[in-house]
Design an enzyme around this catalytic site. Structure first.
Site, short mmCIF file in Angstrom:
data_model
loop_
_atom_site.label_atom_id
_atom_site.label_comp_id
_atom_site.label_asym_id
_atom_site.label_seq_id
_atom_site.Cartn_x
_atom_site.Cartn_y
_atom_site.Cartn_z
N THR A 103 -6.37 -14.38 -1.10
CA THR A 103 -6.50 -13.55 -2.30
C THR A 103 -5.96 -14.35 -3.46
OG1 THR A 103 -6.33 -11.47 -1.10
CG2 THR A 103 -5.82 -11.42 -3.44
N LYS A 178 -11.57 -7.40 -4.74
CA LYS A 178 -10.28 -7.23 -4.07
C LYS A 178 -9.20 -6.78 -5.06
CE LYS A 178 -6.87 -7.69 -1.07
NZ LYS A 178 -6.52 -8.92 -0.36
N LYS A 253 1.71 -9.18 -5.98
CA LYS A 253 0.85 -10.34 -6.22
C LYS A 253 -0.53 -9.90 -6.70
CE LYS A 253 -1.84 -13.78 -3.69
NZ LYS A 253 -2.20 -14.31 -2.36
#
Length: 303
Positions: A103, A178, A253
């Site tokens: 990611t 995402k 994050k």
């Protein structure tokens, strides 16, 4: 290249952390041959015990494989591993397929994909949702960015590691999906947690709030599948002292990536920005390793 149907491939797998290791094992369970590499000697030893061959580095692994799968911490690591002079792009066989399940920021995903394609390789960004449990059970959701041709080549490989595989568009769109999805998740968990913290102050039992909200307009995944307080959803981390299915540090994050994307595109993200600040407080208080749903305790004033 043998990646269609039931044909087996030789796959280089780079990055053997909590997610990468079980994903790699599922590829071997499906019959693929795996060359693995990680900077951690312990992770390499575990992969060797599972049946993988350990390579001397990412480039060396790529040079012996048809497909390369990476699961790395951040965009800078993806750029380095792929584009270094002795990295994956330089050392891979002609026409290799690259699958990056890290990611990372959209810009990094698109830059590396462009470099791979310029060198004659196919590449997709395929970040995942489902956590460690999904990685172990091979039930991950893959959000895939890349060309139609690259997606078709990658789909049989991804199917050994996941249950839902969604082609979201061109390079970088998997990462876009995402971070947008996880921003929804982070914001909704804060809303659910605030409601339970308030209910407690008002003398309303958690189960009673759940019984109402789960059957009315407050219903959402953060409530009904991942309730942040013990009791109503027995499988949620709240019943295991918030041992992580998805660690708060990882949520932070992803929220930071969303905020950065908002800044780079001129998109205002008032709730996403506030969510990032709240999770930063939680992580800075020493709870980054707890499940992200543990944020409820910060809101209750007793982390």
């Amino acid at each position: 290249m043998k990646t269609r149907g039931n044909a087996m491939a030789t796959i280089a797998f780079i990055g053997l952390g909590n997610m990468g290791a079980p994903m790699m094992r599922n590829l071997m369970k499906a019959g693929h041959t795996v060359l693995a590499f990680d900077l951690s000697e312990a992770a390499c030893a575990a992969a060797r015990d599972a049946g993988a061959t350990i390579a001397t580095g990412p480039g060396a692994a790529a040079g012996e494989a048809e497909v390369v799968v990476t699961m790395l911490p951040a965009g800078k690591h993806v750029r380095e591993v792929y584009t270094a002079p002795d990295g994956i792009i330089a050392k891979a066989k002609p026409g290799s397929l690259f699958i990056d399940s890290s990611t990372v920021d959209v810009d990094s995903a698109r830059a590396v994909a462009a470099a791979a394609e310029a060198a004659g390789h196919a590449m997709i960004d395929a970040p995942v949702s489902g956590g460690v449990g999904g990685a172990e059970a091979a039930t991950l959701t893959f959000m895939v960015g890349g060309s139609d041709t690259a997606f078709r080549r990658a789909e049989p490989i991804l199917s050994a590691m996941g249950k839902a595989i969604v082609h979201t568009g061109g390079p970088g769109n998997g990462q876009a999906a995402k971070i947008c999805n996880n921003m929804i998740l982070g914001i909704s968990m804060l809303g659910v947690s605030e409601a339970f913290a308030l209910a407690e102050k008002l003398g309303l039992e958690s189960q009673k709030l759940f019984d109402v909200a789960s059957k009315s307009s407050g219903q959402c995944w953060s409530l009904t599948s991942y309730c942040p307080v013990p009791g109503p959803v027995p499988t949620s981390p709240a019943n295991r002292d918030y041992q992580p299915g998805f660690a708060a540090a990882l949520m932070l994050k992803d929220l930071k990536l969303a905020v950065e994307a908002g800044q780079s595109t001129g998109s205002p993200l008032p709730l996403g920005g506030e969510a990032a600040q709240m999770y930063a407080l939680f992580c800075n208080a020493g709870f980054g390793g707890k499940d992200f749903s543990g944020i409820v305790n910060l809101l209750r004033g007793k982390p």
